[in-house]
Structures are given as C-alpha cells and as structure tokens.
Design a protein around this motif. Sequence first.
Motif, short mmCIF file in Angstrom:
data_model
loop_
_atom_site.label_atom_id
_atom_site.label_comp_id
_atom_site.label_asym_id
_atom_site.label_seq_id
_atom_site.Cartn_x
_atom_site.Cartn_y
_atom_site.Cartn_z
N PRO A 146 53.48 24.48 48.48
CA PRO A 146 52.77 25.17 47.39
C PRO A 146 51.26 25.00 47.53
CG PRO A 146 53.63 23.09 46.60
CD PRO A 146 54.11 23.23 48.01
N ALA A 147 50.70 25.74 48.47
CA ALA A 147 49.27 25.60 48.76
C ALA A 147 48.73 26.92 49.28
CB ALA A 147 49.04 24.49 49.79
N SER A 190 41.35 19.25 50.73
CA SER A 190 42.64 19.85 51.04
C SER A 190 43.40 18.92 51.96
CB SER A 190 42.46 21.22 51.72
OG SER A 190 41.73 21.04 52.94
N HIS A 200 45.27 14.93 51.69
CA HIS A 200 44.11 15.48 50.99
C HIS A 200 42.99 14.44 50.94
CE1 HIS A 200 42.51 18.08 47.52
NE2 HIS A 200 41.63 17.10 47.65
N GLU A 247 46.09 22.69 47.42
CA GLU A 247 46.96 22.80 46.25
C GLU A 247 46.14 23.16 45.02
OE1 GLU A 247 50.42 19.56 47.01
OE2 GLU A 247 48.42 18.73 46.73
N LEU A 250 48.85 29.39 42.05
CA LEU A 250 48.92 29.56 43.50
C LEU A 250 48.54 30.97 43.92
CD1 LEU A 250 52.14 27.77 44.86
CD2 LEU A 250 49.79 27.52 45.68
#
Length: 278
Positions: free
Chosen positions: A115-116, A139, A190, A212, A270
């Motif tokens: 989910p990014a 990120s 991240h 994300e 997203l």
Amino acid sequence: MLSDVRSAGVWDNAYKLWQGAVDPADFINAEEIERLLTASLIRWPYFMVLQDGHRPDPASYTVARDVIGQSRGGFADAAKIRRLMQQGATLKLSQLSDWHRPTREAVRTIEKVIPAAVATYVFWTPPGQRGMLPHRDASHVLALQMEGRKEWRLYAQPGQIASTAGLDVDARYPSHTVVLEPGDALYLPHGWPHDANAVDGSSLHLTFTLTEPTPDDLIEAVLRRFCVQHHDLVHRHHARTLQQKSEEVRAALAAVIDGYDADSWLESALSEIRKAVG
C-alpha cells in the motif's frame, strides 16, 4: 520479495538483501540509456546529473531542439553528459515508469502487494563515485542492481532514522555495509540514512521509492469526503453563525470518520498520492 518482507516482520524494522533475486535483462541497461542519450529522446527533469550531492546547471548538459517549429530546451546533450560522467558525475533518470514499459509493469506488480505510491529512479555512476551525499528518503527504498557493483553504507544508529527526508546524517560510523552485485536487491526501511559508491567499475542500479500515506494524507482523504458529503455546509457556511459552524463542522467530521472504514480510507489516500507520484 516485498510481501515476504512484510510477512516476516522486517518491514520498517531491518534492511534485507536478496542475492540474485532479479534478472537484469528484464530491466533497463546502459546500452539502452546510451541510445536514448544519442538520440536525445529524454528531456530534463526526467534526467539530471549529480556529483557527490552537487547538481550542475542543466544548461551545461542539455540542448534546445526544434519541436513543431518552436525551439524547446532541456533535451539531453549526449557529448556533454558523457564528458561530465568521465569527470565523475552520476546520471540520474527520474520517473522511469512514465516512459519505460518494463519498469511500469514492475511498479504495478509492487503496488498490488504494497500500500504505497511507487516512484522510480536510475543511477548510472562512474567507478569510485557517488551521486548523492548521505541522506534519508521519506519512503521505503528497494534497489535493484543492474550492472557493476555498488557498496551501500547504512547509518541506522539511534537518532539517525526519521520520517522526513534530509541530509542531516552523521556518516562517520556506518551501521551496515552491503555490496550489491548484478541481480541483487536491497530493501531499506522508511527513513534509513544511506549513501552508495560504485566499486570496481561503473554501476547501474534501479531504485523504487515506496511512500505510504502520511497522517496528512489520511486527513486530506477525510476532508475530501467531508466536502462531498456536506456540500451545503461547505458552500453556505455564511448563512450560519460562527457557533453554528463550529458545532456543525465538528459533528459532520465525526460522522465522516465514523462512516469511513479503514480499508476505504486507506484506499482513498493511496489513490491521491499515487496520482501525485504519477
């Protein structure tokens, strides 16, 4: 690879190296980039030149071309770029997935399991050089080594990892050192600070940054839904007293959040950040 990282609890917690994980033939290579430069088919800022954190003026390596009768600047000047690379500069290609089909397909595969929002970059670095100073990305990072070897130094000591991008990295004592060979893949959580040097010849690697949704992104998703669901309140607030507006907005926001299931909320955020990256 990345689904394994998430299921194993490595995501956000530790780096991961996969040796021989990908076939470089499935991605871009130096010969293909050479053809693009020679034909001057790419335009700034889809590419730039970097040297140890310094960014030369794009005018020093671009040229104007006639496009349907009008002069347009920013096209690659192959001779100037090669000259800068001979002097130690790195060639960086940005948003490769916008114009390179195999990379775009790789991005779609990643976004199916992560989910990014995924952005793509290529770094072609001369022997013994680095394009960027030690830094953090806001990120997660996935690096695929295409050609040559590259030594990555990580600086994951307490206090060095942060949610924001930055150059405020103490690079005196690397916490980890990893050398990538062609076909290897490296995952960094991240905000892990790092830099990378080409060793034993030139290096070409492809980086995917995986961003994300932030708290700001999630709040923006709520506000977008609020504006749609409460059109009268948004556009006729002048007909209410300040006290009425305060009470109605508070109640409306609570109702929007209560009616927003977690999956839909995440998907809305997203969708927007993927549009921004794309």
